[in-house]
Design an enzyme around this catalytic site. Structure first.
Site, PDB file in Angstrom:
ATOM      1  CG  HIS A  18      12.222 -10.600  39.313  1.00 44.25           C
ATOM      2  ND1 HIS A  18      13.081 -10.455  38.247  1.00 44.25           N
ATOM      3  CD2 HIS A  18      13.016 -10.868  40.390  1.00 44.25           C
ATOM      4  CE1 HIS A  18      14.333 -10.612  38.657  1.00 44.25           C
ATOM      5  NE2 HIS A  18      14.325 -10.873  39.952  1.00 44.25           N
ATOM      6  CE  LYS A  42      23.650  -7.332  43.929  1.00 41.73           C
ATOM      7  NZ  LYS A  42      22.320  -7.836  44.183  1.00 41.73           N
ATOM      8  NE  ARG A  91      16.030 -17.021  42.887  1.00 39.02           N
ATOM      9  CZ  ARG A  91      16.997 -16.290  42.393  1.00 39.02           C
ATOM     10  NH1 ARG A  91      17.158 -16.207  41.090  1.00 39.02           N
ATOM     11  NH2 ARG A  91      17.829 -15.656  43.178  1.00 39.02           N
ATOM     12  CB  SER A 129      18.400 -11.319  36.457  1.00 40.54           C
ATOM     13  OG  SER A 129      17.134 -11.017  36.963  1.00 40.54           O
TER      14      SER A 129
END
Ligand code: ADP
Length: 160
Positions: A18, A42, A91, A129
């Site tokens: 990030h 989430k 990514r 993460s």
């Protein structure tokens, strides 16, 4: 005209991937608003307040980067900051489908807001993460992947 961009995400927690995107953005835009989403659906490990604090500390040296939490639609947040750009990181190809759907949905919601994608340095392209939390929980050293303040907070949180 001031060039402004919003970088929204859950950042649970912020990683060097990030930060790589944020540093690139800080060179391209006059102001970058990092928008930490509440993302209650989430069930994040860290509260929005904790995620904002960790991000603010990690991005401290970047003068044109501001960090705050937000809840609601990203396009509405962008408008509230008079930003026309929403930044997202890509990514791998696996990110593409979801990001593509979201970018087109956001365009339908507000055609004035454009989504811009940025690729991190390849050494961060496998970082997530989610994986960092998983391996940290199992006792792995994640200091290579997250800033020092985040590493400390992860240890503190997972020890509880
Ligand atoms: P989300 O916003 O989907 O809840 P994150 O907070 O993890 O997910 O990520 C915010 C944005 O940063 C997303 O666009 C995501 O693809 C991107 N991102 C996540 N990890 C990395 C990384 N290692 N390198 C570059 N971009 C990343």
């Amino acid at each position: 005209m001031t060039r402004k961009a919003v970088y929204p995400g859950t950042f649970d927690p912020v990683t060097y991937g990030h930060l790589d995107v944020i540093k690139r953005a800080a060179q391209l835009y006059d102001r970058v608003f990092v928008a930490v989403a509440h993302s209650a659906e989430k069930s994040p490990l860290f509260s929005a307040k904790e995620r904002v604090q960790m991000m603010a500390e990690a991005a401290k040296g970047l003068e044109n980067v501001e960090v705050e939490d937000f809840d609601g639609l990203v396009v509405d947040y962008a408008v509230s900051k008079s930003a026309r750009v929403v930044l997202r990181g890509l990514r791998m190809i696996s990110d593409f489908e979801y990001e593509f759907q979201m970018a087109l949905t956001n365009r339908k919601l507000n055609s004035d807001v454009e989504t811009v994608f940025m690729m991190p340095n390849e050494s961060y392209s496998y970082l997530s993460s989610k994986l960092i939390k998983e391996v940290a929980r199992l006792g792995a050293d994640v200091s290579e992947f997250v800033p020092g303040n985040v590493d400390a907070k992860l240890k503190e949180k997972l020890r509880k």
